[in-house]
Every structure is written in C-alpha cells, then in structure tokens.
Design a protein around this motif. Structure first.
Motif, short mmCIF file in Angstrom:
data_model
loop_
_atom_site.label_atom_id
_atom_site.label_comp_id
_atom_site.label_asym_id
_atom_site.label_seq_id
_atom_site.Cartn_x
_atom_site.Cartn_y
_atom_site.Cartn_z
N ILE A 98 0.84 -1.20 0.00
CA ILE A 98 0.00 0.00 0.00
C ILE A 98 0.87 1.25 0.00
N THR A 99 1.92 1.25 0.80
CA THR A 99 2.82 2.40 0.86
C THR A 99 3.49 2.65 -0.49
N LEU A 100 4.00 1.59 -1.10
CA LEU A 100 4.67 1.76 -2.40
C LEU A 100 3.69 2.11 -3.52
N MET A 101 2.44 1.66 -3.42
CA MET A 101 1.44 2.06 -4.41
C MET A 101 1.16 3.56 -4.32
N LEU A 102 1.06 4.07 -3.11
CA LEU A 102 0.85 5.51 -2.94
C LEU A 102 2.03 6.31 -3.48
N ILE A 103 3.24 5.82 -3.23
CA ILE A 103 4.44 6.50 -3.74
C ILE A 103 4.46 6.46 -5.26
N ALA A 104 4.13 5.31 -5.85
CA ALA A 104 4.16 5.18 -7.31
C ALA A 104 3.09 6.05 -7.96
N LEU A 105 1.91 6.08 -7.38
CA LEU A 105 0.84 6.90 -7.96
C LEU A 105 1.13 8.39 -7.80
N ARG A 106 1.66 8.78 -6.66
CA ARG A 106 2.02 10.19 -6.45
C ARG A 106 3.22 10.59 -7.31
N GLY A 107 4.17 9.70 -7.46
CA GLY A 107 5.37 9.99 -8.25
C GLY A 107 5.14 9.98 -9.74
N SER A 108 4.03 9.43 -10.18
CA SER A 108 3.77 9.38 -11.63
C SER A 108 2.95 10.58 -12.11
N PRO A 114 11.64 9.89 -11.43
CA PRO A 114 12.17 9.39 -12.71
C PRO A 114 11.52 8.07 -13.11
N LEU A 115 11.46 7.83 -14.40
CA LEU A 115 10.80 6.64 -14.93
C LEU A 115 11.42 5.35 -14.41
N LEU A 116 12.73 5.28 -14.36
CA LEU A 116 13.40 4.08 -13.88
C LEU A 116 13.04 3.80 -12.42
N THR A 117 12.92 4.83 -11.62
CA THR A 117 12.53 4.67 -10.22
C THR A 117 11.12 4.10 -10.12
N LEU A 118 10.22 4.61 -10.93
CA LEU A 118 8.84 4.11 -10.93
C LEU A 118 8.79 2.63 -11.35
N LEU A 127 -5.82 -8.76 -0.63
CA LEU A 127 -5.21 -7.45 -0.87
C LEU A 127 -3.85 -7.60 -1.53
N CYS A 128 -3.05 -8.54 -1.06
CA CYS A 128 -1.74 -8.78 -1.67
C CYS A 128 -1.88 -9.23 -3.12
N GLY A 129 -2.85 -10.08 -3.39
CA GLY A 129 -3.06 -10.53 -4.77
C GLY A 129 -3.48 -9.41 -5.69
N VAL A 130 -4.40 -8.57 -5.21
CA VAL A 130 -4.85 -7.42 -6.01
C VAL A 130 -3.72 -6.43 -6.22
N LEU A 131 -2.93 -6.19 -5.19
CA LEU A 131 -1.79 -5.27 -5.33
C LEU A 131 -0.74 -5.82 -6.30
N ALA A 132 -0.50 -7.13 -6.28
CA ALA A 132 0.48 -7.72 -7.19
C ALA A 132 0.07 -7.51 -8.64
N VAL A 133 -1.21 -7.75 -8.93
CA VAL A 133 -1.70 -7.55 -10.30
C VAL A 133 -1.69 -6.06 -10.65
N SER A 134 -2.04 -5.21 -9.70
CA SER A 134 -2.05 -3.76 -9.95
C SER A 134 -0.65 -3.23 -10.24
N PHE A 135 0.34 -3.73 -9.51
CA PHE A 135 1.71 -3.30 -9.78
C PHE A 135 2.19 -3.79 -11.14
N LEU A 136 1.78 -4.97 -11.53
CA LEU A 136 2.13 -5.48 -12.85
C LEU A 136 1.55 -4.57 -13.94
N LEU A 137 0.28 -4.24 -13.81
CA LEU A 137 -0.36 -3.39 -14.82
C LEU A 137 0.18 -1.97 -14.81
N LEU A 138 0.47 -1.45 -13.62
CA LEU A 138 1.03 -0.10 -13.53
C LEU A 138 2.43 -0.05 -14.13
#
Length: 95
Positions: free
Chosen positions: A15-25, A36-40, A77-88
C-alpha cells in the motif's frame, strides 16, 4: 522473521509503495513525471514481487492453519496489489 507474518508486512509495504508510485507518476508541466521513470519501474517491480510472495504466503498459511477473516482479506489485498503493480509497471513502460 517468520514466514507466517509475511502477508501482513507485504500488504502494508504494498500500500505504501502504491501511494508512492501513484504520487510519483503525476505529470509535471514539461511532461516528465515527479519521480524518474526508472525509479517508478523499480518500485513497481519490487512491490509486485513482494506482494505476490505475500499472497503466496497467505494462501500457504490458510492451508496450514485454516481461514480467518483477517488472513483472507490480507491475502486478497496482496493478490490485487500484485496484479495492480504489474499493470502499472506495464503502463509506465515506454514503447
């Protein structure tokens, strides 16, 4: 660290890393992103792997100890986040 508690840790970290990725994008005025793109991409890859392992450990724990509402919720939640990170991560990948 016990492998039994990994679903709890993975869901919180995911959840923390999803918030960082969404805010950083968020796009800036010049068209670049806040992070930066590589960081995301690294955030998405790392978090996707961690949350996938969290989902696996949750399913494994449910098989061994039985189901509970908290464990089913965290595993889902972990399963949904794993798929969400893949798609993101695929969304961030330049063509």
């Amino acid at each position: 660290m016990k492998f039994n508690n990994f679903a709890f840790i993975a869901s919180g970290l995911g959840i923390t890393l999803m918030l960082i990725a969404l805010r950083g994008s968020q796009p800036l005025e010049d068209g670049s992103t806040t992070l930066p793109l590589l960081t995301l991409l690294i955030i998405c890859e790392f978090a996707g792997i961690v949350t996938a392992i969290g989902a696996y450990s949750g399913v494994s724990r449910m098989r061994d100890q039985g189901m509970s509402v908290v464990l089913v919720t965290l595993t889902g939640l972990c399963g949904v986040l794993a798929v969400s990170f893949l798609l993101l991560g695929l969304k961030f990948w330049p063509l």
